[in-house]
Motif scaffolding. Structure first.
Motif, PDB file in Angstrom:
ATOM      1  N   ASP A   1      26.676  10.160  12.320  1.00  0.00           N
ATOM      2  CA  ASP A   1      26.987  11.154  13.359  1.00  0.00           C
ATOM      3  C   ASP A   1      26.107  12.395  13.286  1.00  0.00           C
ATOM      4  N   ASP A   2      25.794  12.818  12.092  1.00  0.00           N
ATOM      5  CA  ASP A   2      25.128  14.102  11.892  1.00  0.00           C
ATOM      6  C   ASP A   2      23.601  13.970  11.959  1.00  0.00           C
ATOM      7  N   ASP A   3      22.966  14.675  12.900  1.00  0.00           N
ATOM      8  CA  ASP A   3      21.507  14.628  13.056  1.00  0.00           C
ATOM      9  C   ASP A   3      20.790  15.076  11.797  1.00  0.00           C
ATOM     10  N   SER A   4      21.303  16.117  11.148  1.00  0.00           N
ATOM     11  CA  SER A   4      20.655  16.647   9.941  1.00  0.00           C
ATOM     12  C   SER A   4      20.661  15.609   8.830  1.00  0.00           C
ATOM     13  N   TYR A   5      21.779  14.880   8.710  1.00  0.00           N
ATOM     14  CA  TYR A   5      21.866  13.854   7.670  1.00  0.00           C
ATOM     15  C   TYR A   5      20.905  12.703   7.975  1.00  0.00           C
ATOM     16  N   PHE A   6      20.819  12.296   9.249  1.00  0.00           N
ATOM     17  CA  PHE A   6      19.898  11.225   9.635  1.00  0.00           C
ATOM     18  C   PHE A   6      18.466  11.644   9.314  1.00  0.00           C
ATOM     19  N   ASP A   7      18.141  12.894   9.644  1.00  0.00           N
ATOM     20  CA  ASP A   7      16.823  13.458   9.368  1.00  0.00           C
ATOM     21  C   ASP A   7      16.523  13.386   7.863  1.00  0.00           C
ATOM     22  N   LEU A   8      17.455  13.867   7.066  1.00  0.00           N
ATOM     23  CA  LEU A   8      17.303  13.885   5.608  1.00  0.00           C
ATOM     24  C   LEU A   8      17.143  12.467   5.047  1.00  0.00           C
ATOM     25  N   MET A   9      17.969  11.562   5.542  1.00  0.00           N
ATOM     26  CA  MET A   9      17.936  10.169   5.086  1.00  0.00           C
ATOM     27  C   MET A   9      16.567   9.530   5.362  1.00  0.00           C
ATOM     28  N   MET A  10      16.052   9.696   6.584  1.00  0.00           N
ATOM     29  CA  MET A  10      14.771   9.096   6.961  1.00  0.00           C
ATOM     30  C   MET A  10      13.623   9.704   6.156  1.00  0.00           C
ATOM     31  N   ARG A  11      13.649  11.023   5.976  1.00  0.00           N
ATOM     32  CA  ARG A  11      12.581  11.688   5.216  1.00  0.00           C
ATOM     33  C   ARG A  11      12.594  11.250   3.753  1.00  0.00           C
ATOM     34  N   ALA A  12      13.793  11.153   3.182  1.00  0.00           N
ATOM     35  CA  ALA A  12      13.908  10.747   1.778  1.00  0.00           C
ATOM     36  C   ALA A  12      13.465   9.289   1.589  1.00  0.00           C
ATOM     37  N   CYS A  13      13.878   8.441   2.513  1.00  0.00           N
ATOM     38  CA  CYS A  13      13.587   7.009   2.404  1.00  0.00           C
ATOM     39  C   CYS A  13      12.087   6.719   2.544  1.00  0.00           C
ATOM     40  N   TYR A  14      11.432   7.429   3.462  1.00  0.00           N
ATOM     41  CA  TYR A  14      10.036   7.112   3.775  1.00  0.00           C
ATOM     42  C   TYR A  14       9.030   8.180   3.355  1.00  0.00           C
ATOM     43  N   GLY A  15       9.513   9.210   2.651  1.00  0.00           N
ATOM     44  CA  GLY A  15       8.600  10.247   2.162  1.00  0.00           C
ATOM     45  C   GLY A  15       7.916  11.007   3.285  1.00  0.00           C
ATOM     46  N   LEU A  16       8.645  11.185   4.391  1.00  0.00           N
ATOM     47  CA  LEU A  16       8.076  11.933   5.522  1.00  0.00           C
ATOM     48  C   LEU A  16       8.065  13.413   5.189  1.00  0.00           C
ATOM     49  N   PRO A  17       7.050  14.148   5.674  1.00  0.00           N
ATOM     50  CA  PRO A  17       7.014  15.584   5.391  1.00  0.00           C
ATOM     51  C   PRO A  17       8.176  16.303   6.075  1.00  0.00           C
ATOM     52  N   ASN A  18       8.612  17.385   5.477  1.00  0.00           N
ATOM     53  CA  ASN A  18       9.687  18.187   6.085  1.00  0.00           C
ATOM     54  C   ASN A  18       9.177  18.831   7.353  1.00  0.00           C
ATOM     55  N   ARG A  19      10.095  19.108   8.257  1.00  0.00           N
ATOM     56  CA  ARG A  19       9.725  19.752   9.515  1.00  0.00           C
ATOM     57  C   ARG A  19       9.030  21.065   9.209  1.00  0.00           C
ATOM     58  N   GLY A  20       7.927  21.284   9.911  1.00  0.00           N
ATOM     59  CA  GLY A  20       7.182  22.526   9.718  1.00  0.00           C
ATOM     60  C   GLY A  20       6.189  22.447   8.588  1.00  0.00           C
ATOM     61  N   SER A  21       6.188  21.303   7.823  1.00  0.00           N
ATOM     62  CA  SER A  21       5.238  21.183   6.718  1.00  0.00           C
ATOM     63  C   SER A  21       3.881  20.756   7.250  1.00  0.00           C
TER      64      SER A  21
ATOM     65  N   ILE B   1       0.827  -1.212   0.000  1.00  0.00           N
ATOM     66  CA  ILE B   1       0.000   0.000   0.000  1.00  0.00           C
ATOM     67  C   ILE B   1       0.858   1.257   0.000  1.00  0.00           C
ATOM     68  N   VAL B   2       1.886   1.287   0.847  1.00  0.00           N
ATOM     69  CA  VAL B   2       2.601   2.555   1.060  1.00  0.00           C
ATOM     70  C   VAL B   2       4.022   2.618   0.498  1.00  0.00           C
ATOM     71  N   TYR B   3       4.569   1.483   0.056  1.00  0.00           N
ATOM     72  CA  TYR B   3       5.969   1.501  -0.373  1.00  0.00           C
ATOM     73  C   TYR B   3       6.138   1.022  -1.817  1.00  0.00           C
ATOM     74  N   SER B   4       5.040   0.848  -2.500  1.00  0.00           N
ATOM     75  CA  SER B   4       5.044   0.310  -3.854  1.00  0.00           C
ATOM     76  C   SER B   4       5.845   1.167  -4.829  1.00  0.00           C
ATOM     77  N   THR B   5       5.696   2.485  -4.737  1.00  0.00           N
ATOM     78  CA  THR B   5       6.422   3.389  -5.643  1.00  0.00           C
ATOM     79  C   THR B   5       7.927   3.215  -5.491  1.00  0.00           C
ATOM     80  N   ASN B   6       8.389   3.116  -4.251  1.00  0.00           N
ATOM     81  CA  ASN B   6       9.823   2.899  -4.000  1.00  0.00           C
ATOM     82  C   ASN B   6      10.281   1.573  -4.597  1.00  0.00           C
ATOM     83  N   ALA B   7       9.449   0.545  -4.438  1.00  0.00           N
ATOM     84  CA  ALA B   7       9.815  -0.786  -4.939  1.00  0.00           C
ATOM     85  C   ALA B   7      10.026  -0.751  -6.453  1.00  0.00           C
ATOM     86  N   LYS B   8       9.199   0.023  -7.136  1.00  0.00           N
ATOM     87  CA  LYS B   8       9.280   0.075  -8.608  1.00  0.00           C
ATOM     88  C   LYS B   8      10.488   0.861  -9.094  1.00  0.00           C
ATOM     89  N   GLN B   9      11.208   1.508  -8.166  1.00  0.00           N
ATOM     90  CA  GLN B   9      12.428   2.227  -8.534  1.00  0.00           C
ATOM     91  C   GLN B   9      13.686   1.398  -8.247  1.00  0.00           C
TER      92      GLN B   9
END
Length: 199
Positions: free
Chosen positions: A179-199, A122-130
């Motif tokens: 090590d970097d919180d910003s990179y972890f944040d970016l990685m998780m958002r990109a991987c799971y399509g999470l909205p950006n902070r404040g969105s 349901i939620v990860y199909s688009t990623n799978a097709k890439q």
């Protein structure tokens, strides 16, 4: 009780788990869970010792007894192994824990607290097709999704179901390599399509 020595012992076990791979803590949790035949999430001293040895860790008897005593809060010769596993997770910022929980909630399409192949369809199909193996025709969408689920599931013995605890244990291992919180944040958002902070 020597709290510094207990903390050092926990750090030693944590490092041994992380040396194996990012799923090491989750794998140790699975060993304990298998030993918990009455499903009360509690272990005796012998079970703790046996579980650690199964995982490949030999701890001096006095140290192991000290660790057991530290977690035997009500002195009934049993410890809550989930509490021990939670303590073994590498420390994460509140923000990282929130992101991991958001990712789990995003994937848990039917909101039953367990990730399985149907949730991912349901939620990860688009990623799978890439995925390169899907694009090349080597794998079907289901194989890509199964591979993704297995990577987070129990190492060596996936059952096709991932609990929030398993997901958190897996990403605690990943977090320890970033090590970097910003990179972890970016990685998780990109991987799971999470909205950006404040969105």
């Amino acid at each position: 009780m020597d709290h510094t020595k207990v903390d050092n012992l926990i750090e030693q076990i944590r490092n041994s788990c992380l040396i194996k791979n990012v799923s090491g803590i989750k794998y140790l949790s699975v060993i304990f869970r298998r030993m918990d035949t009455d499903f009360d999430k509690r272990l005796s001293y012998q079970e703790l010792d046996e579980g650690l040895k199964t995982f490949g860790l030999e701890i001096v008897k006095d140290d192991l007894m000290m660790l057991f005593d530290a977690f035997d809060k009500n002195k009934d010769n049993q410890i809550d192994f989930l509490e021990l596993v939670a303590k073994l997770r590498p420390p994460m910022t509140k923000r990282r824990v929130e992101l991991i929980n958001q990712a789990f909630d995003c994937l848990d399409a039917n909101k039953d607290g367990i990730l399985n192949i149907d949730d991912l369809k349901i939620v990860y199909s688009t990623n799978a097709k890439q995925h390169p193996k899907f694009i090349s025709g080597e794998w079907t969408e289901e194989q890509v999704l199964r591979n993704f689920l297995d990577s987070i599931d129990t190492p060596g013995n996936p059952d096709g179901k991932v609990t929030r605890e398993e997901f958190m244990n897996y990403y605690a291992g990943v977090s320890s390599t970033v090590d970097d919180d910003s990179y972890f944040d970016l990685m998780m958002r990109a991987c799971y399509g999470l909205p950006n902070r404040g969105s």
